[in-house]
Scaffold this motif. Structure first.
Motif, PDB file in Angstrom:
ATOM      1  N   VAL A   2       6.792  -8.024  11.176  1.00 18.89           N
ATOM      2  CA  VAL A   2       7.771  -7.463  10.254  1.00 18.89           C
ATOM      3  C   VAL A   2       7.582  -8.134   8.906  1.00 18.89           C
ATOM      4  N   CYS A   3       7.560  -7.339   7.870  1.00 17.63           N
ATOM      5  CA  CYS A   3       7.352  -7.887   6.533  1.00 17.63           C
ATOM      6  C   CYS A   3       8.625  -8.569   6.059  1.00 17.63           C
ATOM      7  N   LEU A   4       8.508  -9.845   5.831  1.00 14.82           N
ATOM      8  CA  LEU A   4       9.647 -10.597   5.336  1.00 14.82           C
ATOM      9  C   LEU A   4       9.489 -10.936   3.860  1.00 14.82           C
ATOM     10  N   VAL A   5       8.406 -10.473   3.267  1.00 11.05           N
ATOM     11  CA  VAL A   5       8.179 -10.713   1.856  1.00 11.05           C
ATOM     12  C   VAL A   5       8.938  -9.629   1.083  1.00 11.05           C
ATOM     13  N   LEU A  59       8.505   2.996  -6.649  1.00 10.86           N
ATOM     14  CA  LEU A  59       8.797   1.581  -6.882  1.00 10.86           C
ATOM     15  C   LEU A  59       8.758   0.793  -5.572  1.00 10.86           C
ATOM     16  N   LEU A  60       9.285   1.382  -4.510  1.00  7.78           N
ATOM     17  CA  LEU A  60       9.264   0.713  -3.203  1.00  7.78           C
ATOM     18  C   LEU A  60       7.851   0.628  -2.633  1.00  7.78           C
ATOM     19  N   LYS A  66       2.305  -4.769  -3.135  1.00 15.03           N
ATOM     20  CA  LYS A  66       2.155  -6.073  -3.776  1.00 15.03           C
ATOM     21  C   LYS A  66       2.700  -7.213  -2.927  1.00 15.03           C
ATOM     22  N   GLY A  67       3.616  -6.909  -2.034  1.00 17.45           N
ATOM     23  CA  GLY A  67       4.206  -7.950  -1.206  1.00 17.45           C
ATOM     24  C   GLY A  67       3.682  -7.925   0.215  1.00 17.45           C
ATOM     25  N   SER A  72      -0.117  -9.405   4.390  1.00 16.41           N
ATOM     26  CA  SER A  72      -0.668  -9.055   5.689  1.00 16.41           C
ATOM     27  C   SER A  72      -2.193  -9.119   5.690  1.00 16.41           C
ATOM     28  N   VAL A  73      -2.810  -8.548   4.662  1.00 16.19           N
ATOM     29  CA  VAL A  73      -4.270  -8.536   4.573  1.00 16.19           C
ATOM     30  C   VAL A  73      -4.798  -9.958   4.434  1.00 16.19           C
TER      31      VAL A  73
END
Length: 94
Positions: A2-5, A59-60, A66-67, A72-73
């Motif tokens: 899960v992306c927390l950034v 924008l999202l 960018k985040g 992840s990469v």
């Protein structure tokens, strides 16, 4: 993973303000329908609301790239790239 950034967090006020304006636009469209306004005028307002939502989506997507995607990469996880491609595909169909 899960992306927390929360890359969009810095733009949260901007996004919230945009969404509030869109909410007002949609209420206005509903009022126009209730008041039997001219169809073309209603369609013009619907188009404006759609364009505003598209801008929020872009924008999202930018913030996600960018985040979340970059993070992840860098970790060697390519799952976010697949997720991004799916999101862009859904956005493009709209």
């Amino acid at each position: 993973m899960v992306c927390l950034v929360m890359k969009y967090a810095g733009d949260k006020d901007n996004l919230t303000a945009r969404l509030s304006r869109i909410e007002g636009q949609v209420r206005g469209i509903s009022r126009m329908v209730s008041e039997d306004k001219y169809c073309i005028d209603i369609l013009t307002q619907v188009n404006a609301a759609k364009a505003a939502l598209d801008k929020v989506s872009l924008l999202l997507i930018e913030a996600h790239v960018k985040g979340c995607v970059v993070a992840s990469v860098r970790e060697g996880d390519m799952h976010k790239l697949d997720e991004l491609v799916g999101a862009v595909a859904r956005f493009a169909r709209a």
